[in-house]
Design a protein around this motif. Structure first.
Motif, PDB file in Angstrom:
ATOM      1  N   TRP A   8      -0.351  31.712  -2.076  1.00  0.00           N
ATOM      2  CA  TRP A   8      -0.814  32.713  -3.039  1.00  0.00           C
ATOM      3  C   TRP A   8      -0.440  32.325  -4.463  1.00  0.00           C
ATOM      4  O   TRP A   8      -1.120  32.706  -5.413  1.00  0.00           O
ATOM      5  CB  TRP A   8      -0.209  34.077  -2.732  1.00  0.00           C
ATOM      6  CG  TRP A   8      -0.579  34.667  -1.417  1.00  0.00           C
ATOM      7  CD1 TRP A   8      -1.507  34.195  -0.522  1.00  0.00           C
ATOM      8  CD2 TRP A   8      -0.023  35.840  -0.827  1.00  0.00           C
ATOM      9  NE1 TRP A   8      -1.559  35.010   0.587  1.00  0.00           N
ATOM     10  CE2 TRP A   8      -0.673  36.019   0.440  1.00  0.00           C
ATOM     11  CE3 TRP A   8       0.960  36.752  -1.225  1.00  0.00           C
ATOM     12  CZ2 TRP A   8      -0.349  37.098   1.277  1.00  0.00           C
ATOM     13  CZ3 TRP A   8       1.266  37.823  -0.387  1.00  0.00           C
ATOM     14  CH2 TRP A   8       0.617  37.986   0.849  1.00  0.00           C
ATOM     15  N   SER A  44      -1.960  37.253  -8.618  1.00  0.00           N
ATOM     16  CA  SER A  44      -2.458  36.719  -7.355  1.00  0.00           C
ATOM     17  C   SER A  44      -1.797  37.423  -6.177  1.00  0.00           C
ATOM     18  O   SER A  44      -2.464  37.765  -5.184  1.00  0.00           O
ATOM     19  CB  SER A  44      -2.205  35.212  -7.284  1.00  0.00           C
ATOM     20  OG  SER A  44      -2.631  34.681  -6.048  1.00  0.00           O
ATOM     21  N   GLU A  80      -3.252  40.917  -5.623  1.00  0.00           N
ATOM     22  CA  GLU A  80      -4.548  41.002  -4.945  1.00  0.00           C
ATOM     23  C   GLU A  80      -4.391  41.296  -3.452  1.00  0.00           C
ATOM     24  O   GLU A  80      -5.302  41.847  -2.822  1.00  0.00           O
ATOM     25  CB  GLU A  80      -5.326  39.703  -5.133  1.00  0.00           C
ATOM     26  CG  GLU A  80      -5.785  39.461  -6.569  1.00  0.00           C
ATOM     27  CD  GLU A  80      -6.488  38.123  -6.724  1.00  0.00           C
ATOM     28  OE1 GLU A  80      -6.702  37.439  -5.688  1.00  0.00           O
ATOM     29  OE2 GLU A  80      -6.810  37.759  -7.865  1.00  0.00           O
ATOM     30  N   HIS A  81      -3.232  40.948  -2.895  1.00  0.00           N
ATOM     31  CA  HIS A  81      -2.993  41.184  -1.470  1.00  0.00           C
ATOM     32  C   HIS A  81      -2.370  42.558  -1.215  1.00  0.00           C
ATOM     33  O   HIS A  81      -2.224  42.954  -0.051  1.00  0.00           O
ATOM     34  CB  HIS A  81      -2.091  40.079  -0.922  1.00  0.00           C
ATOM     35  CG  HIS A  81      -2.710  38.719  -1.002  1.00  0.00           C
ATOM     36  ND1 HIS A  81      -3.491  38.189  -0.009  1.00  0.00           N
ATOM     37  CD2 HIS A  81      -2.685  37.784  -2.001  1.00  0.00           C
ATOM     38  CE1 HIS A  81      -3.918  36.987  -0.367  1.00  0.00           C
ATOM     39  NE2 HIS A  81      -3.439  36.717  -1.567  1.00  0.00           N
ATOM     40  N   TYR A  82      -2.025  43.256  -2.278  1.00  0.00           N
ATOM     41  CA  TYR A  82      -1.452  44.601  -2.163  1.00  0.00           C
ATOM     42  C   TYR A  82      -2.139  45.517  -3.177  1.00  0.00           C
ATOM     43  O   TYR A  82      -1.510  45.982  -4.136  1.00  0.00           O
ATOM     44  CB  TYR A  82       0.058  44.549  -2.397  1.00  0.00           C
ATOM     45  CG  TYR A  82       0.788  43.656  -1.420  1.00  0.00           C
ATOM     46  CD1 TYR A  82       1.039  44.077  -0.117  1.00  0.00           C
ATOM     47  CD2 TYR A  82       1.194  42.377  -1.799  1.00  0.00           C
ATOM     48  CE1 TYR A  82       1.690  43.253   0.790  1.00  0.00           C
ATOM     49  CE2 TYR A  82       1.848  41.549  -0.896  1.00  0.00           C
ATOM     50  CZ  TYR A  82       2.097  41.991   0.391  1.00  0.00           C
ATOM     51  OH  TYR A  82       2.737  41.167   1.289  1.00  0.00           O
TER      52      TYR A  82
END
Length: 205
Positions: free
Chosen positions: A108, A153, A156-158
């Motif tokens: 990530w 970055s 973006e996953h949370y």
């Protein structure tokens, strides 16, 4: 620490840390899939040339200066000491816990080599040689300063969490891994043994 009239430190009072070797492991390796994107993807083998990772976003014998080099006008051509990004399982877990996140993955934030077993990886001193069992050697330039781009970055996953882009630089300081350049080309594979040759070092006052 005492000094003489010329400002020189008395060598008998200078704390010198002896050189030593530390064993570690390359858990995973990653390469750039899109040269326009700093994030990386898992690969079965990481090929290294003197220019770094061939085709990678940070490949090249030289690079252009940016915000990290305020002593140069932005865009000045300079030596590329940031060819490879090295991260550790332990530090990523610590940072994720302190940010109250389930995990942070190396890819990530643009990692190339994920290590395990090297204590306080980000504090390993410059000039350390990371010698891989397959023959490749990386020379450490220094710690990688965390930035908002990497934080965004992760965010973006949370998507349910706000402010991760700002939280990451504050939390990951001195725990974001190392940048290094290729001293000896080769191929690094997951599971490969690493010997860190830490040089004699001291605190320069």
């Amino acid at each position: 620490m005492a000094t003489d009239l010329f400002g020189r430190e008395h060598m008998d009072e200078l704390q010198i840390v002896p050189a030593r070797k530390i064993a570690a492991t390359a858990v995973k390796v990653f390469a750039t899939k899109d040269p326009e994107d700093f994030r990386t993807t898992w690969t079965a083998a990481l090929k290294l040339g003197f220019e770094g990772v061939p085709g990678g976003r940070h490949a090249g014998h030289t690079r252009r200066s940016g915000a990290r080099e305020p002593w140069y006008p932005r865009g000045t051509e300079m030596c590329n000491e940031r060819q490879v990004s090295i991260l550790s399982v332990e530090e990523l877990a610590e940072v994720a816990a302190d940010m109250d996140l389930p995990r942070i993955e190396a890819e990530w934030i643009g990692g190339n080599v994920l290590t395990e077993g090297l204590p306080r990886l980000s504090l390993v001193p410059p000039r350390t040689r990371l010698v891989f069992a397959g023959g490749a050697v990386l020379r450490v330039d220094g710690d990688n300063v965390p930035c908002r781009i990497a934080g965004a970055s992760i965010g973006e996953h949370y998507p349910e969490r706000e402010g991760i882009d700002l939280l990451f630089p504050r939390t990951a300081r001195r725990r974001r891994g190392l940048v290094a350049y290729v001293e000896r080309p080769g191929v690094i594979r997951p599971g490969e043994a690493i010997t860190a040759h830490v040089p004699e070092h001291w605190l320069y006052r």
